[in-house]
Structure formats: C-alpha cells, structure tokens
Design a protein around this motif. Sequence first.
Motif, PDB file in Angstrom:
ATOM      1  N   SER A 176      34.646  49.619  59.664  1.00 32.66           N
ATOM      2  CA  SER A 176      34.677  48.170  59.815  1.00 32.66           C
ATOM      3  C   SER A 176      35.253  47.526  58.559  1.00 32.66           C
ATOM      4  O   SER A 176      35.074  48.024  57.452  1.00 32.66           O
ATOM      5  CB  SER A 176      33.267  47.633  60.093  1.00 32.66           C
ATOM      6  OG  SER A 176      32.770  48.176  61.290  1.00 32.66           O
ATOM      7  N   PHE A 177      35.952  46.394  58.764  1.00 32.34           N
ATOM      8  CA  PHE A 177      36.567  45.723  57.624  1.00 32.34           C
ATOM      9  C   PHE A 177      35.513  44.973  56.820  1.00 32.34           C
ATOM     10  O   PHE A 177      34.702  44.248  57.399  1.00 32.34           O
ATOM     11  CB  PHE A 177      37.635  44.755  58.123  1.00 32.34           C
ATOM     12  CG  PHE A 177      38.461  44.150  57.027  1.00 32.34           C
ATOM     13  CD1 PHE A 177      39.470  44.880  56.441  1.00 32.34           C
ATOM     14  CD2 PHE A 177      38.213  42.878  56.568  1.00 32.34           C
ATOM     15  CE1 PHE A 177      40.234  44.345  55.430  1.00 32.34           C
ATOM     16  CE2 PHE A 177      38.965  42.330  55.560  1.00 32.34           C
ATOM     17  CZ  PHE A 177      39.984  43.064  54.982  1.00 32.34           C
ATOM     18  N   PRO A 178      35.529  45.091  55.504  1.00 36.24           N
ATOM     19  CA  PRO A 178      34.517  44.402  54.665  1.00 36.24           C
ATOM     20  C   PRO A 178      34.861  42.926  54.502  1.00 36.24           C
ATOM     21  O   PRO A 178      35.444  42.512  53.504  1.00 36.24           O
ATOM     22  CB  PRO A 178      34.590  45.167  53.332  1.00 36.24           C
ATOM     23  CG  PRO A 178      35.987  45.682  53.278  1.00 36.24           C
ATOM     24  CD  PRO A 178      36.391  45.983  54.712  1.00 36.24           C
ATOM     25  N   TRP A 179      34.483  42.095  55.466  1.00 36.16           N
ATOM     26  CA  TRP A 179      34.850  40.682  55.435  1.00 36.16           C
ATOM     27  C   TRP A 179      34.171  39.931  54.309  1.00 36.16           C
ATOM     28  O   TRP A 179      34.789  39.057  53.682  1.00 36.16           O
ATOM     29  CB  TRP A 179      34.475  40.038  56.776  1.00 36.16           C
ATOM     30  CG  TRP A 179      35.366  40.444  57.902  1.00 36.16           C
ATOM     31  CD1 TRP A 179      35.121  41.353  58.883  1.00 36.16           C
ATOM     32  CD2 TRP A 179      36.702  39.967  58.145  1.00 36.16           C
ATOM     33  NE1 TRP A 179      36.192  41.473  59.719  1.00 36.16           N
ATOM     34  CE2 TRP A 179      37.179  40.627  59.295  1.00 36.16           C
ATOM     35  CE3 TRP A 179      37.518  39.036  57.510  1.00 36.16           C
ATOM     36  CZ2 TRP A 179      38.442  40.382  59.814  1.00 36.16           C
ATOM     37  CZ3 TRP A 179      38.778  38.795  58.030  1.00 36.16           C
ATOM     38  CH2 TRP A 179      39.229  39.463  59.166  1.00 36.16           C
ATOM     39  N   LEU A 180      32.926  40.193  54.059  1.00 40.09           N
ATOM     40  CA  LEU A 180      32.182  39.381  53.093  1.00 40.09           C
ATOM     41  C   LEU A 180      32.795  39.435  51.693  1.00 40.09           C
ATOM     42  O   LEU A 180      32.991  38.378  51.073  1.00 40.09           O
ATOM     43  CB  LEU A 180      30.719  39.822  53.073  1.00 40.09           C
ATOM     44  CG  LEU A 180      29.773  38.946  52.251  1.00 40.09           C
ATOM     45  CD1 LEU A 180      29.798  37.517  52.760  1.00 40.09           C
ATOM     46  CD2 LEU A 180      28.356  39.497  52.312  1.00 40.09           C
ATOM     47  N   PRO A 181      33.123  40.606  51.129  1.00 34.16           N
ATOM     48  CA  PRO A 181      33.747  40.601  49.801  1.00 34.16           C
ATOM     49  C   PRO A 181      35.091  39.878  49.783  1.00 34.16           C
ATOM     50  O   PRO A 181      35.426  39.202  48.807  1.00 34.16           O
ATOM     51  CB  PRO A 181      33.908  42.097  49.482  1.00 34.16           C
ATOM     52  CG  PRO A 181      32.984  42.814  50.395  1.00 34.16           C
ATOM     53  CD  PRO A 181      32.869  41.975  51.608  1.00 34.16           C
ATOM     54  N   VAL A 182      35.875  40.017  50.869  1.00 39.44           N
ATOM     55  CA  VAL A 182      37.190  39.367  50.899  1.00 39.44           C
ATOM     56  C   VAL A 182      37.036  37.853  50.919  1.00 39.44           C
ATOM     57  O   VAL A 182      37.707  37.121  50.166  1.00 39.44           O
ATOM     58  CB  VAL A 182      37.979  39.850  52.131  1.00 39.44           C
ATOM     59  CG1 VAL A 182      39.278  39.056  52.272  1.00 39.44           C
ATOM     60  CG2 VAL A 182      38.275  41.338  52.005  1.00 39.44           C
ATOM     61  N   GLY A 186      34.504  36.113  49.855  1.00 39.89           N
ATOM     62  CA  GLY A 186      33.995  35.702  48.554  1.00 39.89           C
ATOM     63  C   GLY A 186      35.091  35.630  47.503  1.00 39.89           C
ATOM     64  O   GLY A 186      35.150  34.695  46.697  1.00 39.89           O
ATOM     65  N   ALA A 187      35.998  36.623  47.519  1.00 38.11           N
ATOM     66  CA  ALA A 187      37.085  36.628  46.541  1.00 38.11           C
ATOM     67  C   ALA A 187      38.029  35.452  46.764  1.00 38.11           C
ATOM     68  O   ALA A 187      38.493  34.811  45.802  1.00 38.11           O
ATOM     69  CB  ALA A 187      37.848  37.953  46.632  1.00 38.11           C
ATOM     70  N   VAL A 188      38.315  35.119  48.021  1.00 35.48           N
ATOM     71  CA  VAL A 188      39.195  33.984  48.309  1.00 35.48           C
ATOM     72  C   VAL A 188      38.571  32.677  47.826  1.00 35.48           C
ATOM     73  O   VAL A 188      39.242  31.827  47.236  1.00 35.48           O
ATOM     74  CB  VAL A 188      39.493  33.927  49.820  1.00 35.48           C
ATOM     75  CG1 VAL A 188      40.226  32.635  50.174  1.00 35.48           C
ATOM     76  CG2 VAL A 188      40.327  35.131  50.234  1.00 35.48           C
ATOM     77  N   VAL A 189      37.282  32.501  48.055  1.00 33.54           N
ATOM     78  CA  VAL A 189      36.599  31.286  47.611  1.00 33.54           C
ATOM     79  C   VAL A 189      36.660  31.155  46.097  1.00 33.54           C
ATOM     80  O   VAL A 189      36.921  30.074  45.548  1.00 33.54           O
ATOM     81  CB  VAL A 189      35.143  31.285  48.112  1.00 33.54           C
ATOM     82  CG1 VAL A 189      34.360  30.142  47.472  1.00 33.54           C
ATOM     83  CG2 VAL A 189      35.107  31.158  49.630  1.00 33.54           C
ATOM     84  N   VAL A 190      36.447  32.244  45.391  1.00 33.65           N
ATOM     85  CA  VAL A 190      36.502  32.211  43.924  1.00 33.65           C
ATOM     86  C   VAL A 190      37.903  31.838  43.449  1.00 33.65           C
ATOM     87  O   VAL A 190      38.076  31.026  42.531  1.00 33.65           O
ATOM     88  CB  VAL A 190      36.061  33.573  43.358  1.00 33.65           C
ATOM     89  CG1 VAL A 190      36.305  33.624  41.855  1.00 33.65           C
ATOM     90  CG2 VAL A 190      34.581  33.817  43.644  1.00 33.65           C
ATOM     91  N   LEU A 191      38.935  32.414  44.070  1.00 34.16           N
ATOM     92  CA  LEU A 191      40.310  32.102  43.672  1.00 34.16           C
ATOM     93  C   LEU A 191      40.629  30.622  43.913  1.00 34.16           C
ATOM     94  O   LEU A 191      41.297  29.983  43.092  1.00 34.16           O
ATOM     95  CB  LEU A 191      41.285  32.991  44.442  1.00 34.16           C
ATOM     96  CG  LEU A 191      41.292  34.479  44.049  1.00 34.16           C
ATOM     97  CD1 LEU A 191      42.243  35.259  44.948  1.00 34.16           C
ATOM     98  CD2 LEU A 191      41.706  34.648  42.584  1.00 34.16           C
ATOM     99  N   LEU A 192      40.167  30.077  45.024  1.00 32.55           N
ATOM    100  CA  LEU A 192      40.410  28.661  45.299  1.00 32.55           C
ATOM    101  C   LEU A 192      39.727  27.765  44.264  1.00 32.55           C
ATOM    102  O   LEU A 192      40.289  26.760  43.819  1.00 32.55           O
ATOM    103  CB  LEU A 192      39.926  28.315  46.709  1.00 32.55           C
ATOM    104  CG  LEU A 192      40.742  28.918  47.866  1.00 32.55           C
ATOM    105  CD1 LEU A 192      40.099  28.574  49.200  1.00 32.55           C
ATOM    106  CD2 LEU A 192      42.180  28.404  47.823  1.00 32.55           C
ATOM    107  N   LEU A 193      38.517  28.114  43.892  1.00 34.82           N
ATOM    108  CA  LEU A 193      37.813  27.334  42.870  1.00 34.82           C
ATOM    109  C   LEU A 193      38.555  27.381  41.535  1.00 34.82           C
ATOM    110  O   LEU A 193      38.697  26.366  40.847  1.00 34.82           O
ATOM    111  CB  LEU A 193      36.383  27.854  42.714  1.00 34.82           C
ATOM    112  CG  LEU A 193      35.433  27.583  43.895  1.00 34.82           C
ATOM    113  CD1 LEU A 193      34.089  28.246  43.645  1.00 34.82           C
ATOM    114  CD2 LEU A 193      35.244  26.077  44.079  1.00 34.82           C
ATOM    115  N   VAL A 194      39.027  28.570  41.157  1.00 31.96           N
ATOM    116  CA  VAL A 194      39.770  28.694  39.896  1.00 31.96           C
ATOM    117  C   VAL A 194      41.051  27.869  39.938  1.00 31.96           C
ATOM    118  O   VAL A 194      41.405  27.169  38.973  1.00 31.96           O
ATOM    119  CB  VAL A 194      40.070  30.185  39.629  1.00 31.96           C
ATOM    120  CG1 VAL A 194      41.016  30.327  38.437  1.00 31.96           C
ATOM    121  CG2 VAL A 194      38.775  30.944  39.360  1.00 31.96           C
ATOM    122  N   ALA A 195      41.762  27.898  41.073  1.00 28.21           N
ATOM    123  CA  ALA A 195      42.998  27.124  41.202  1.00 28.21           C
ATOM    124  C   ALA A 195      42.715  25.621  41.110  1.00 28.21           C
ATOM    125  O   ALA A 195      43.474  24.868  40.480  1.00 28.21           O
ATOM    126  CB  ALA A 195      43.688  27.470  42.516  1.00 28.21           C
TER     127      ALA A 195
END
Length: 294
Positions: free
Chosen positions: A208-214, A216-225
């Motif tokens: 199964s694809f690990p959706w939760l880490p992905v 979470g990483a996208v949200v962090v990148l958006l906040l940094v941007a």
Amino acid sequence: MNTRLRRSRAFRLAVCLALVAILSGCMQLNLGLTVNDDDTVSGQLLLTAPKSVLRQRNPDPAVAFAQLRPNIPSLPPGAESRYEDATSYGIQITYRKTPLAQFTSESVNLVRDDDLYRFSLPLDPKKYGGMVGQQDPRQQQAFMTLMAFEISVTFPGRVLDTNGTVTGRSVSWKVVANQPKPAELRAVAQAPPPPATSPAAVVTGNGSFPWLPVVGAVVVLLLVAAVAFVLLMRRRRSRGGPDATATTDPGGTTGAALGPGALTGPGASAGPAPATTGAPAAPDTPTRPAGPPA
C-alpha cells in the motif's frame, strides 16, 4: 523361561500404567480465548491436577506439579501465575492483546490464513506423557485417555467449519477423562479485512502507498514556501521599490515628482525651455545700413 519373561513384562506394564494414572489423574486443560479483529488474542489458559493425586507423588503440591508439567507439550507463552483452590493446583496463563503469532505452540495452534482463522489443538498421545510414557506407546495412550479438556474460542467472524459446538461466533469442546478422544480439536472462521486499510493510514510491508508521510511532507513544504514569500515581500518594502517616491499632483496625475518642463504623459508638448545658466542674451537691435565709404 519365556513364560517368566512374559509375566515380568506384563507386571512392569501394569506398574507403568498405574504410575501414569497416578501422575495424570484427570489432569485438566481449560482454555478460553477471544480472537480480536486486529489479530491479537485475549483470554486465559488453566492447567490443573487434583491435589489428592499430586500428594501421592510429593507432599508439596507445587513440587509434584512441577514434576508432572513436562508431560504436557509446550503452551502459548503469556503472563503466568500460580493457581490453587480447595481441590486443585496448577498454573494460569493470561493473554492480553497477545499477538496471534505467539499461538503456534505444540499444544495450541491459532493462525490467520488470508481471510480465515484456523484453530487446532492436537490430541496426539505421542505429544503427551513424554516423560512417563516415552518407553511404551500404550502408556502415552493411557496418559491421554486420563486427560480432560474444556476449550472455548470466540472469533470476530462467522464460524465456517468445526468439530465442536457452535454458539454464535464461539466454538466449544468438552472432552472428559477416561473417554476416547478425537485426533484434534479444530475450527475455521472468517477473518475481517486487515486493519489500517484507509488511504491515510501508514501501511508497510503489504504494497500500500504510504499516504500519510507524503501528505505531511507536502504540508510542510507549503508552509515553508509561504513563510519565505512573506519574508521576501517584507524585505522589498523595507528597501523601497520604484514606486516608493511616486506622488499625485493636484490634477490627479500620478508619477515621479514633476519639475518644470517634465512630461506629464505620452505625446505631451514640452513647456518653456528652462533658462540656461551664463550671460543673458543681448536684446535684438535693428541693423543700421552701412553708409557710403568715406
């Protein structure tokens, strides 16, 4: 000579069978398990023997039981404690959310096979009475005959096949002492879908694809941007941009500070030329015609 030898063997066999009866003496195995839908097991296992039988071997029931227990095949591991009442002595093993993988002992076997749960408890005489009956299969058979079992297993799904008694999602067996016994106690039941099947669940090891880490990483990148963008805009404002000195004239024209002769728009005609620095120009005088030569 042969007759004497046969009598000797018969006497030894009778003694061994009597010893088996004394040592087993209606040993009883009680087991109550509940299989949870997360592939864990809860319940209790109770292995006891009558104190009257144990005292025939040793005045201390604890010592006698310790000597007798190796005749029982290995049990699923769990939190073990002493059990004692007015007539019996033994051990009690408690299972609290114990992983299903631990129930693969010689006595109790409970496994998951894809979408099925399979339970089995072999009643093979070769596995019981190992210490006492290891010399003669008849002794092992006698040990098993004198055993008693009361088993109950509750599954999270529907029971599909068993040689026990079905009550809802539970299967029970009651095998009394001094009676013939089946080769094994068995049951098959439906298993629910594996846990953590939602898209946001973290799943490893089953493709199964690990959706939760992905996510979470996208949200962090958006906040940094977003933070970087805000800091950049503040820095530009602090330095001052090309429009920082723009003013608005009374007529509503916006632009840089206007001076004399400044253009106010495309195609605007130039105003009077600014006065040049230096000596002022001489005023215009009529030119006098040249006179006749002298």
